[in-house]
Each structure stands twice: as C-alpha cells, then as structure tokens.
Design an enzyme around this catalytic site. Sequence first.
Site, PDB file in Angstrom:
ATOM      1  CB  THR A  33     -48.872  15.792 -49.979  1.00  0.00           C
ATOM      2  OG1 THR A  33     -49.641  14.685 -50.474  1.00  0.00           O
ATOM      3  CG2 THR A  33     -47.424  15.349 -49.829  1.00  0.00           C
ATOM      4  CG  ASP A  92     -44.851  24.864 -50.504  1.00  0.00           C
ATOM      5  OD1 ASP A  92     -44.432  24.262 -49.501  1.00  0.00           O
ATOM      6  OD2 ASP A  92     -45.195  24.283 -51.552  1.00  0.00           O
ATOM      7  CD  GLU A 111     -50.050  18.907 -52.803  1.00  0.00           C
ATOM      8  OE1 GLU A 111     -49.666  18.626 -51.656  1.00  0.00           O
ATOM      9  OE2 GLU A 111     -49.513  19.791 -53.495  1.00  0.00           O
TER      10      GLU A 111
END
EC number: 5.3.1.6
Length: 262
Positions: A33, A92, A111
């Site tokens: 995602t 990230d 995830e």
Amino acid sequence: MSGELSPIDKAKFVAAKRAAEFVEDGMRVGLGTGSTAAWLVRCLGEMVREDGLKIRGVPTSTRTAELARDVGIDVISLDEAKWLDLTIDGADEFDGELSLIKGGGGALLQEKIVATASDQMIVIADIGKEVERLGAFPLPLEVIPFGWQTTKALIEETLVSMDVLGRNTTLRMNGDVPYFTDEGNHILDLHLNRIGNARQLSLVMNQIPGVVENGLFLDVCDKVVVGYGDGRVEIRDINAGTVEIDRLDFLEDDNLFTDLMD
C-alpha cells in the site's frame, strides 16, 4: 507522459518496474500500500494484460485491492492464499540493515501480516527514503479506539525510558475526525526523531495494552530496490550481501504512463 513525471515519481516508477521483474507466472504475490506500491500494481497489471502474466494478488488494503482489480490482477485473500511466494511493498524509511518504518499509508497491520506470510519480501523505494538511523519519519502504532487516550498516555510514559530523541505522540486525523484503519482502529504517530534501539522499542511498544501493532519492520525485508530520478536502480540483497546497478529508460509513449496521466 513520462516527461510530466517529477524526479521522485520517476524514481518510484523505476523501482517498481524493476521489482516487477521478480514476479513469475503462477506466483501468489502480496501487494503493498502507498504511492510506490501503486506503481508496482500498475506495472503488474500491464504485465497481466500485455504479457499474459498469471498471478494471484493479496492486497494489504482496500484501496490496493480496488486498484489491483481495476488493472486486471486476480485478487484473493490471505486466507485463500495461505502462504505467499513474494510480497513487494514500499517503505517510509529504510536503513543499511534493511530495517523499515512503514505505516504512513495507514495499512501497517495488514502489511506486516502479509509480509511475514511470504517466502520473500522486496521493498521498493526512492533514494530519499534511505536513512542512516530510523526515526525521522514518525513511527505509526495501530491502537484500538477503546481507551486510546489511556493507551497514548502509557506510550508516552514508556518512551521516557527508551533510547529516542523525541516523545511527542499525535492521533492521526482524517480531516476533522480521527483516521480509521481498515480494521477500524486508530493510528498514533510517534515523533521520535531518532530510534536508538529499534528491536527493544518494537518489543516494548507491543506490550502496551491497546496497541495492536507497530510500524517497525525488522528482519522482514530481503531486498530493497532503490530508484533514482535519472532512471538508475540499485538492487540490494541483504542475504547475499550484493548490490546490483541497473538503469531503466523512459519511453514517451509508454502505455503505463498514459494510463496514469488520464
């Protein structure tokens, strides 16, 4: 068209495009995602339509599932798949040991479940996501709504004894209301600035009542595919200890770009 893409979008695209080459016919693939993972889904969809690739995808969020179906990927649940050959997802932040912070897109729980149910996990990222030490990006914690303020207070109290530089904790919002994950939970973002001991922090945070899961992905990632704005790609394999350099050329009439710009 490719000429309309920013350097960071080009970097995300080449990382996704190169990582898609690891997907083979018949695989059960975890689909991540986020913005970089969305490029991957588009690339795989093109391979399904143009090359006849046959895969079954297990999405990590409802929005990834919608995109995968839109581009022609056969979507199944993790319960149906039971185990996956490969998961490809963004991050990230990642460091030299391929430890990750994930959850900026709000899907860290699914995830992490999908990634750990895979034979291999590949992370795709632009070079800007690489850090010397994790923590500049806020660490997400998924928490249940019941008593979330108490959970927040317990987290902040516990952080006093952790090796971190900051302890500010904020509830993630969606406009004027709290953000809800696909599982109906909230996310608390921990603004830590620097994480000295990620393993200890992960273990301790998950012991706090109300915390469902944290966004530290440790000993999960096998490879990272790093994209650059000029088309260069690095494939770093933590297990083999190798770094492969590649380059992808952009085509102005690439169907994938045309679809994205519509």
